[in-house]
Design a protein around this motif. Sequence first.
Motif, PDB file in Angstrom:
ATOM      1  N   PRO A  18      26.806   4.593  -5.526  1.00  0.00           N
ATOM      2  CA  PRO A  18      25.743   5.259  -4.870  1.00  0.00           C
ATOM      3  C   PRO A  18      24.424   4.309  -4.908  1.00  0.00           C
ATOM      4  CG  PRO A  18      26.851   6.613  -6.377  1.00  0.00           C
ATOM      5  CD  PRO A  18      27.100   5.338  -6.693  1.00  0.00           C
ATOM      6  N   ALA A  19      24.219   3.532  -5.953  1.00  0.00           N
ATOM      7  CA  ALA A  19      22.950   2.781  -5.832  1.00  0.00           C
ATOM      8  C   ALA A  19      23.295   1.840  -4.771  1.00  0.00           C
ATOM      9  CB  ALA A  19      22.678   2.150  -7.412  1.00  0.00           C
ATOM     10  N   TRP A  20      24.114   1.154  -4.696  1.00  0.00           N
ATOM     11  CA  TRP A  20      24.546   0.036  -3.689  1.00  0.00           C
ATOM     12  C   TRP A  20      24.345   0.761  -2.346  1.00  0.00           C
ATOM     13  CZ3 TRP A  20      24.766  -5.162  -4.095  1.00  0.00           C
ATOM     14  CH2 TRP A  20      25.003  -5.783  -5.699  1.00  0.00           C
ATOM     15  N   MET A  21      24.916   1.989  -2.296  1.00  0.00           N
ATOM     16  CA  MET A  21      24.779   2.718  -0.814  1.00  0.00           C
ATOM     17  C   MET A  21      23.305   2.891  -0.548  1.00  0.00           C
ATOM     18  SD  MET A  21      27.751   2.520   0.407  1.00  0.00           S
ATOM     19  CE  MET A  21      27.980   0.921  -0.563  1.00  0.00           C
ATOM     20  N   LEU A  22      22.573   3.369  -1.591  1.00  0.00           N
ATOM     21  CA  LEU A  22      21.384   3.634  -1.195  1.00  0.00           C
ATOM     22  C   LEU A  22      20.495   2.235  -0.870  1.00  0.00           C
ATOM     23  CD1 LEU A  22      20.105   5.785  -4.286  1.00  0.00           C
ATOM     24  CD2 LEU A  22      20.065   6.509  -1.799  1.00  0.00           C
ATOM     25  N   ALA A  23      20.812   1.154  -1.652  1.00  0.00           N
ATOM     26  CA  ALA A  23      20.361  -0.255  -1.260  1.00  0.00           C
ATOM     27  C   ALA A  23      20.700  -0.706   0.341  1.00  0.00           C
ATOM     28  CB  ALA A  23      20.690  -1.170  -2.212  1.00  0.00           C
ATOM     29  N   LEU A  24      22.063  -0.253   0.670  1.00  0.00           N
ATOM     30  CA  LEU A  24      22.283  -0.502   2.114  1.00  0.00           C
ATOM     31  C   LEU A  24      21.670   0.152   2.983  1.00  0.00           C
ATOM     32  CD1 LEU A  24      24.301  -1.900   3.909  1.00  0.00           C
ATOM     33  CD2 LEU A  24      26.026  -0.044   3.578  1.00  0.00           C
ATOM     34  N   VAL A  25      21.269   1.635   2.794  1.00  0.00           N
ATOM     35  CA  VAL A  25      20.411   2.535   3.673  1.00  0.00           C
ATOM     36  C   VAL A  25      19.156   1.838   3.871  1.00  0.00           C
ATOM     37  CG1 VAL A  25      19.279   4.623   3.643  1.00  0.00           C
ATOM     38  CG2 VAL A  25      21.496   4.601   3.293  1.00  0.00           C
ATOM     39  N   MET A  26      18.435   1.281   2.815  1.00  0.00           N
ATOM     40  CA  MET A  26      17.230   0.684   3.009  1.00  0.00           C
ATOM     41  C   MET A  26      17.295  -0.426   3.802  1.00  0.00           C
ATOM     42  SD  MET A  26      15.439   2.818   1.585  1.00  0.00           S
ATOM     43  CE  MET A  26      13.763   2.053   1.656  1.00  0.00           C
ATOM     44  N   LEU A  27      18.542  -1.316   3.673  1.00  0.00           N
ATOM     45  CA  LEU A  27      18.701  -2.462   4.489  1.00  0.00           C
ATOM     46  C   LEU A  27      18.730  -2.379   5.968  1.00  0.00           C
ATOM     47  CD1 LEU A  27      19.459  -5.698   4.780  1.00  0.00           C
ATOM     48  CD2 LEU A  27      21.665  -4.925   4.285  1.00  0.00           C
ATOM     49  N   ILE A  28      19.508  -1.227   6.217  1.00  0.00           N
ATOM     50  CA  ILE A  28      19.459  -0.968   7.621  1.00  0.00           C
ATOM     51  C   ILE A  28      18.191  -0.486   8.167  1.00  0.00           C
ATOM     52  CG2 ILE A  28      20.668   0.674   9.394  1.00  0.00           C
ATOM     53  CD1 ILE A  28      22.926   1.044   7.310  1.00  0.00           C
ATOM     54  N   ASN A  29      17.581   0.309   7.445  1.00  0.00           N
ATOM     55  CA  ASN A  29      16.171   0.895   7.978  1.00  0.00           C
ATOM     56  C   ASN A  29      15.350  -0.151   8.129  1.00  0.00           C
ATOM     57  OD1 ASN A  29      14.170   2.692   8.455  1.00  0.00           O
ATOM     58  ND2 ASN A  29      13.641   2.771   6.319  1.00  0.00           N
ATOM     59  N   SER A 129      16.292   9.523  -5.983  1.00  0.00           N
ATOM     60  CA  SER A 129      17.960   9.132  -5.884  1.00  0.00           C
ATOM     61  C   SER A 129      18.304   8.010  -6.723  1.00  0.00           C
ATOM     62  CB  SER A 129      18.172   8.831  -4.355  1.00  0.00           C
ATOM     63  OG  SER A 129      18.129   9.889  -3.748  1.00  0.00           O
ATOM     64  N   VAL A 130      17.308   6.989  -6.635  1.00  0.00           N
ATOM     65  CA  VAL A 130      17.783   5.731  -7.254  1.00  0.00           C
ATOM     66  C   VAL A 130      18.125   5.867  -8.801  1.00  0.00           C
ATOM     67  CG1 VAL A 130      16.895   3.550  -8.261  1.00  0.00           C
ATOM     68  CG2 VAL A 130      16.689   4.112  -5.785  1.00  0.00           C
ATOM     69  N   SER A 131      16.943   6.761  -9.409  1.00  0.00           N
ATOM     70  CA  SER A 131      16.957   7.004 -10.840  1.00  0.00           C
ATOM     71  C   SER A 131      17.919   8.124 -11.187  1.00  0.00           C
ATOM     72  CB  SER A 131      15.674   7.679 -11.328  1.00  0.00           C
ATOM     73  OG  SER A 131      15.472   8.909 -10.437  1.00  0.00           O
ATOM     74  N   PHE A 132      18.438   8.910 -10.036  1.00  0.00           N
ATOM     75  CA  PHE A 132      19.408  10.044 -10.282  1.00  0.00           C
ATOM     76  C   PHE A 132      21.042   9.371 -10.434  1.00  0.00           C
ATOM     77  CE2 PHE A 132      22.473  12.910  -8.946  1.00  0.00           C
ATOM     78  CZ  PHE A 132      22.560  14.256  -9.548  1.00  0.00           C
ATOM     79  N   THR A 134      21.616   6.156 -11.204  1.00  0.00           N
ATOM     80  CA  THR A 134      21.327   5.065 -12.253  1.00  0.00           C
ATOM     81  C   THR A 134      21.255   5.237 -13.651  1.00  0.00           C
ATOM     82  OG1 THR A 134      20.363   3.752 -10.340  1.00  0.00           O
ATOM     83  CG2 THR A 134      20.493   2.805 -12.683  1.00  0.00           C
ATOM     84  N   SER A 135      21.904   4.742 -14.642  1.00  0.00           N
ATOM     85  CA  SER A 135      21.626   4.907 -15.959  1.00  0.00           C
ATOM     86  C   SER A 135      20.430   4.351 -16.315  1.00  0.00           C
ATOM     87  CB  SER A 135      22.968   4.313 -16.826  1.00  0.00           C
ATOM     88  OG  SER A 135      22.999   3.060 -16.822  1.00  0.00           O
ATOM     89  N   GLY A 136      19.875   4.886 -17.500  1.00  0.00           N
ATOM     90  CA  GLY A 136      18.575   4.456 -17.979  1.00  0.00           C
ATOM     91  C   GLY A 136      18.576   3.156 -18.203  1.00  0.00           C
ATOM     92  N   ALA A 137      19.581   2.474 -18.701  1.00  0.00           N
ATOM     93  CA  ALA A 137      19.648   0.914 -19.183  1.00  0.00           C
ATOM     94  C   ALA A 137      19.456  -0.097 -17.721  1.00  0.00           C
ATOM     95  CB  ALA A 137      20.934   0.466 -19.881  1.00  0.00           C
ATOM     96  N   ASN A 138      19.809   0.498 -16.794  1.00  0.00           N
ATOM     97  CA  ASN A 138      19.888  -0.180 -15.339  1.00  0.00           C
ATOM     98  C   ASN A 138      18.637   0.065 -14.333  1.00  0.00           C
ATOM     99  OD1 ASN A 138      22.226  -1.575 -16.077  1.00  0.00           O
ATOM    100  ND2 ASN A 138      23.418  -0.082 -15.442  1.00  0.00           N
ATOM    101  N   ILE A 139      17.852   1.045 -14.814  1.00  0.00           N
ATOM    102  CA  ILE A 139      17.015   1.608 -13.770  1.00  0.00           C
ATOM    103  C   ILE A 139      16.116   0.578 -13.176  1.00  0.00           C
ATOM    104  CG2 ILE A 139      15.236   2.098 -15.558  1.00  0.00           C
ATOM    105  CD1 ILE A 139      15.994   4.270 -12.595  1.00  0.00           C
ATOM    106  N   THR A 140      15.536  -0.591 -13.914  1.00  0.00           N
ATOM    107  CA  THR A 140      14.885  -1.510 -13.306  1.00  0.00           C
ATOM    108  C   THR A 140      15.549  -2.455 -12.327  1.00  0.00           C
ATOM    109  OG1 THR A 140      13.123  -1.650 -15.286  1.00  0.00           O
ATOM    110  CG2 THR A 140      13.107  -3.286 -13.891  1.00  0.00           C
ATOM    111  N   ARG A 141      16.839  -2.654 -12.769  1.00  0.00           N
ATOM    112  CA  ARG A 141      17.595  -3.342 -11.896  1.00  0.00           C
ATOM    113  C   ARG A 141      18.026  -2.635 -10.729  1.00  0.00           C
ATOM    114  NH1 ARG A 141      22.850  -5.785 -13.762  1.00  0.00           N
ATOM    115  NH2 ARG A 141      22.946  -3.730 -15.068  1.00  0.00           N
TER     116      ARG A 141
END
Length: 409
Positions: A18-29, A129-132, A134-141
Motif C-alpha cells: 500500500p505504501a508503494w501504491m500511495l506513492a504511485l497515486v502521487m506520481l500520477i497526480n 495513510s502513509v503512517s497507517f 507503514t511500520s514505525g521503523a520505516n516511516i521516514t523512508r
Amino acid sequence: MNPIFSIYRNAFSGLSTPAWMLALVMLINRTGAMVLPFLSIYLTEVLHFTVQQVGFTLSLFGLGSMCGSFLGGWLTDKLGHFRVQVMSLLGSGVCFFLLLPLKTFVAFAPGMFFLSLIAECLRPANAASVSFYTSGANITRAFSLNRMAVNLGFSIGPVLGGLLATFSYQWLFLADGFSSLAAGLFFYFYFRHRQGHAPTTKTTTDTAPIRNSPYRDQKYVLYAVLSGCFGIIFFQFFSNLPLYYRQVYELPRTNIGLLFALNGFVVFSLEMILVYLLGPRFKLAHLISIGTLLVGFSFIILNWFQGVWMLYLSMFLLSVAEILAMPFMATVPVQRSDTSNRGAYMGLFNLSYSVAFVVGPYLGSSIITHFGFPVLWGFTATLATITSLGFWMLVPKMEKAQEPERVTG
C-alpha cells in the motif's frame, strides 16, 4: 556497481505494497502538475496581472491551502483518510477545468482559493495513510518514497508543461485536471476494500504521551512556526523564482521547465538513498537545520554570481536542501502524535506550509516591486539562518521531552 545497487535495494526494501501504491497515486497526480510552475508567468504575460496582483493571487492560493490543511486534518479524523483523499483528488480535477474560462483578476484569484482549498485536503489525509500503512521503523523512508514519487512526477510535469505552454496555456489546466481525476480513480479502485475508511479510535501507546490537540502542545506549535518560516523561504521557488528566470534572464518557457525538472530529478534520484544513509547516522535537528540553511544559501548565491550556469547550480543546491530538510521535518509530527490525533498533527504541520504560501508570495512580490530581486534573496538567506538556529535548539528538546523510539529507518 554491486555495492551501489545493494544500497539502493536496501533503501527501498521493507516498505508495504500500500505504501508503494500511495506513492504511485502521487506520481500520477504530480505528473500533471503543470499549472503552478508557470502560473506567475501565465498571469503576467497572458492575463496581464501586475506583479503584486500575481503575489496576491498566489497568496489567496496559499490561504486556500491553509484552510484546506485544517479542513483536511479535521475531516481525516472524522471521516477517515480514504474518503478525504478521494474527494480531494476528484474535486481538484474538476476545479482545474472550471478555472479555464476565468480571465479577470476578480474572478481568477478566488478560483485559485477554492482550487487550493480542495486540493490541500489531500496532504494530511495522505500523510495519515502513509503512517497507517507503514511500520514505525520505516516511516521516514515511506514519506521519502511518497516525496520521491511527487518529485518524479514534478520532473516530468514542468518539461511537458513548458512544451504545451508554447502552444497554449490552456493545455496546462487540462493536463492538471485530467491527472488529478486519474489519480483519484486509481486510488479509489485500489483502496476501496482496504482499511482506513473509518476515523481511528483513540489508543494509548507506551512511547508517546497522548495529546488531544496539537494546538495545546507548545513545543509543537513553535515547531510549526519554524516550519512556516522554512516554507516562506522555500515557496519563493514556486512564486517568484520563475519571474526571476523570465524577467532577469529572459529564459524561454522550455528552459524554465527544464530547471524545475532538474529539481524533481535530483530529489527523485537521491532522496531515498540519502535518507537511508544519513537518517541512522545524524540527528533530526542537524539534518533539518543544515537543510534549512542550504535553502537560503541556494538563493543568496544568485546575488554573488551571474550566468545561466548559476541558475542550475542554485537549483541543484535547493534540491539537496529539500532532501536534507523536508522528509525529516515530516517525521516529527508522526512521532509527536498517536493514531487518534495524527490527522490533526499532520494538519497543523501542513497548515504551517499553507500559511507560508499565503505570506511568502505576496511578501516576495512586494520586496521585488519596491527593492528588487537582490534584496529578496538576501531576505531569504537571513530568515533561513534564523530558522535553522531555531530548529537546532528546539528539535532536541522535543525529542528529550517525549523520549520516543527514534525513527530513522
